[in-house]
Scaffold this active site. Structure first.
Site, PDB file in Angstrom:
ATOM      1  N   HIS A 261       0.894  -1.108   0.081  1.00  0.00           N
ATOM      2  CA  HIS A 261      -0.004   0.130   0.075  1.00  0.00           C
ATOM      3  C   HIS A 261       0.951   1.202   0.086  1.00  0.00           C
ATOM      4  O   HIS A 261       1.888   1.340   0.985  1.00  0.00           O
ATOM      5  CB  HIS A 261      -0.937   0.045   1.359  1.00  0.00           C
ATOM      6  CG  HIS A 261      -1.973   0.906   1.187  1.00  0.00           C
ATOM      7  ND1 HIS A 261      -1.734   2.169   1.274  1.00  0.00           N
ATOM      8  CD2 HIS A 261      -3.313   0.818   1.095  1.00  0.00           C
ATOM      9  CE1 HIS A 261      -3.158   2.930   1.253  1.00  0.00           C
ATOM     10  NE2 HIS A 261      -3.858   1.923   1.000  1.00  0.00           N
TER      11      HIS A 261
ATOM     12  N   ARG B 248      -6.717  10.244  -0.258  1.00  0.00           N
ATOM     13  CA  ARG B 248      -6.348  10.914  -1.717  1.00  0.00           C
ATOM     14  C   ARG B 248      -7.803  10.932  -2.428  1.00  0.00           C
ATOM     15  O   ARG B 248      -7.820  11.729  -3.393  1.00  0.00           O
ATOM     16  CB  ARG B 248      -5.320   9.805  -2.157  1.00  0.00           C
ATOM     17  CG  ARG B 248      -3.939  10.097  -1.749  1.00  0.00           C
ATOM     18  CD  ARG B 248      -3.226   8.848  -2.216  1.00  0.00           C
ATOM     19  NE  ARG B 248      -3.252   7.685  -1.896  1.00  0.00           N
ATOM     20  CZ  ARG B 248      -3.252   6.605  -2.559  1.00  0.00           C
ATOM     21  NH1 ARG B 248      -3.345   6.452  -3.931  1.00  0.00           N
ATOM     22  NH2 ARG B 248      -3.441   5.522  -1.798  1.00  0.00           N
TER      23      ARG B 248
END
Length: 631
Positions: A250, A270
């Protein structure tokens, strides 16, 4: 300490109490089967709660253009066309129904202005698709499924006078071995972690829902339970693992302070407008958009920022590229000397969202950074970097039923422990809906399998005794190595030699070192007795971690290309030839790992037609393209 073995009789035993396990257990119980749920930790502490951003399902609530075909297409693109297409198809088609079903169980999703389930943006998804509960979606999923189980127990009590007559949870319990009767599952052997007492479940059907393998890596978002138990249980019972080389790092784990390095920073940061910058203040992701994604992603900051206000624009900011692309970009920036002081990069959401919106939409992240790193994300950026997060490989299963491939019958798998669905890279948000879709299917078909049996298989006394002997060996052995030292050595091998960037020489060295560790783990010892002894528990977990790590390293050496979560510095490009190959691991009678190549199933013509021919040319061989054109 008593040497007696507690015995239980069940129709279906589900090993794992995360989203996939609970959904499988609910389905088995609804089919009328006596069902046991085995939870390695306390009930409710499953790793599913770490999946915070949302569950991907093409409901079209925010953008009506979304549908299962677009979701399927995004999933195949994210997995670089190595996905089991049938699993990706079923997932895309059934995810909305599973989310709506969860709502009938009591889940409280965030809503749009017109009262529909709200959906947010996530990396690799063309439209806002993630149903969410702030940034605590996994927690809500677990809470809701647990409450459904409680309601089923209340129904049982009203009918039988017992809350545990048809479905029961065994928490803080570890399964160390599956029992077989010939080639059929006959039971599961394990122990209570608190007391060390053994117990045997006599059952003809087992559903593996044990999650991942991340504790073989030092920097990981995974909790302590993720030691590859289900993968190893499947191997030792005669099942196979598929594509274990594909590990997802990740892109955004915490990097400061060191005590929390690797803890997940949800992708919803994000998705809600967070941007990545290097130490020079440059928004660097625009430099890392691969050609295959060029049409879908913005080329300038102005174009990328406009997308948040106009999702129909279809030119998404590059921070929302699939996770493997973002992780490699961050890794490159750090290696080039443009990293943050703590060895990551900067993730800033404060320039786009006002403080009150950040606290409302990302409450867990705000609290996490404030408490653990003394960083107020409403005012300053986070420092983040890649962390071992998810394994795309896993138990090779039939896509429709979840039944394990190999020589064993009565074994099923769902969730992260199963392989194929996500190909070489999982899109964010696909995990939670994957748990629901394939957890439901595994529970349903495990129950149906039980109905086909004439005579129930029985575990042999000699096998039960052997399992007990293996479990007690570290306690009986004097002078062996400390299990914590061995785990640190294993983590060093995997992190340094089988990490985010791989090379043939390092992988060969890793396999050699893993063989040396195998001999050392065979002689591990644990001080003390069976009463809650974490050293003994780890000594038993190491056997699982080691065999799964060997599968990962051997498959990583074999696959001579870079694709998704597998990056070979010496083979930096994707190969159309390798896209046609699945790498399948099995164990022989001596415990040696064997690797073989199998063809990737051919996608049906009507699904191939969902893609432009120019896009297919980036993944398929000339021979395959000619066949497609002929159709």
């Amino acid at each position: 300490m008593s040497s007696t073995i507690e015995r239980h009789l069940y129709d279906v035993v589900v090993i794992g109490a995360g989203g996939a396990g609970l959904r499988a257990a609910i389905e088995a119980r609804l089919a009328g089967k006596r069902t046991a749920i085995i939870s390695k930790s306390l009930f409710g502490k499953a790793h599913t709660v770490m999946a915070e951003g949302g569950a991907a399902a093409a409901m079209g609530n925010v953008n009506s253009n979304d549908n299962w075909m677009v979701h399927f297409r995004d999933t195949m693109r994210g997995g670089k066309f190595l996905n089991n297409f049938r699993m990706a198809e079923l997932h895309a088609k059934e995810a909305p129904e599973r989310i709506w079903e969860l709502e009938t169980y009591g889940a409280l999703f965030d809503r749009t202005k017109d009262g529909k389930i709200s959906q947010r943006n996530f990396g690799g998804h063309e439209y806002p698709r993630l149903a969410h509960v702030g940034d605590r979606t996994g927690l809500e999923l677990i809470r809701t499924l647990q409450q459904k189980i409680v309601s089923l127990q209340q129904e049982d009590f009203a009918e039988t006078g017992s809350y545990e007559s048809r479905i029961r949870v065994f928490q803080e319990t570890t399964i160390t071995e599956l029992m077989l009767d010939g080639d059929r599952v006959a039971g599961a052997f394990g122990y209570y972690r608190e007391s060390g007492e053994f117990l045997l479940f006599e059952t003809p059907a087992v559903v593996l829902a044990t999650g991942g393998v991340g504790r073989s890596y030092k920097v990981t978002s995974n909790s302590w339970e993720y030691t590859g138990d289900g993968h190893a249980l499947a191997l030792r019972s005669g099942a196979t693992l598929i594509n274990m080389e594909f590990l997802q790092f990740h892109p955004t784990g915490m990097v400061w302070p060191p005590s929390v390095k690797g803890i997940l920073v949800t992708e919803s940061v994000r998705g809600d407008g967070g941007v990545l910058r290097n130490s020079d203040g440059k928004r660097f992701m625009f430099d890392y958009v691969p050609d295959v994604f060029r049409k879908q992603y913005a080329e300038t900051e102005e174009e990328g920022d406009r997308w948040y206000d106009d999702p129909d624009n279809n030119r998404r900011p590059p921070e929302l590229l699939p996770r493997d692309e973002v992780a490699r970009a961050i890794n490159s920036e750090v290696k080039a000397g443009r990293g943050s002081p703590a060895g990551g990069v900067f993730l800033d959401v404060s320039t786009r969202l006002p403080a009150e919106q950040i606290i409302k939409r990302l409450p867990s992240m705000h609290h996490q950074f404030k408490e653990l790193a003394d960083v107020d994300i409403t005012k300053e950026p986070m420092e983040v970097g890649p962390t071992c997060h998810y394994v795309m490989g896993g138990v090779e299963v039939d896509p429709d039923t979840g039944a394990a491939f190999g020589t064993v019958q009565g074994l099923f798998a769902a969730g992260e422990v199963s392989g194929g669905m996500h190909g070489s890279n999982r899109l964010g948000g696909n995990s939670l809906s994957d748990l629901l879709v394939f957890g439901k299917r595994a529970g349903e078909h495990a129950a149906a399998y039980v109905d086909t049996l004439g005579v129930r298989p029985k575990p042999a006394k000699i096998d039960v005794a052997a399992a007990a002997e293996v479990a007690l060996a570290p306690l009986a052995r004097a002078g062996g190595e400390n299990p914590y030292t061995l785990q640190q050595d294993l983590q060093a091998v995997m992190g340094d030699l089988v990490g985010i960037i791989r090379r043939a020489g390092e992988l060969t060295d890793a396999i050699k070192r893993l063989q040396e560790l195998k001999a050392r783990v065979a002689n591990v010892s644990a001080d003390g007795g069976r009463l809650y002894n974490p050293g003994w528990h780890l000594a038993l977990d190491l056997r699982n971690m080691l065999v799964v790590s060997e599968c990962t390293a051997k498959a990583a050496l074999e696959r001579e290309e870079s694709r998704g979560g597998h990056t070979r510095e010496d083979f930096p490009k994707m190969s159309p030839e390798w896209r046609r190959v699945n790498l399948v691991c099995s164990l022989d009678e001596t415990g040696e790992v064997h690797l073989e190549r199998k063809p990737v199933p051919r996608m049906r013509a009507e699904l191939i037609d969902l893609f432009d021919r120019s896009e297919l040319a980036k993944y398929m061989t000339d021979e395959e393209l000619a066949e497609v054109e002929a159709e």
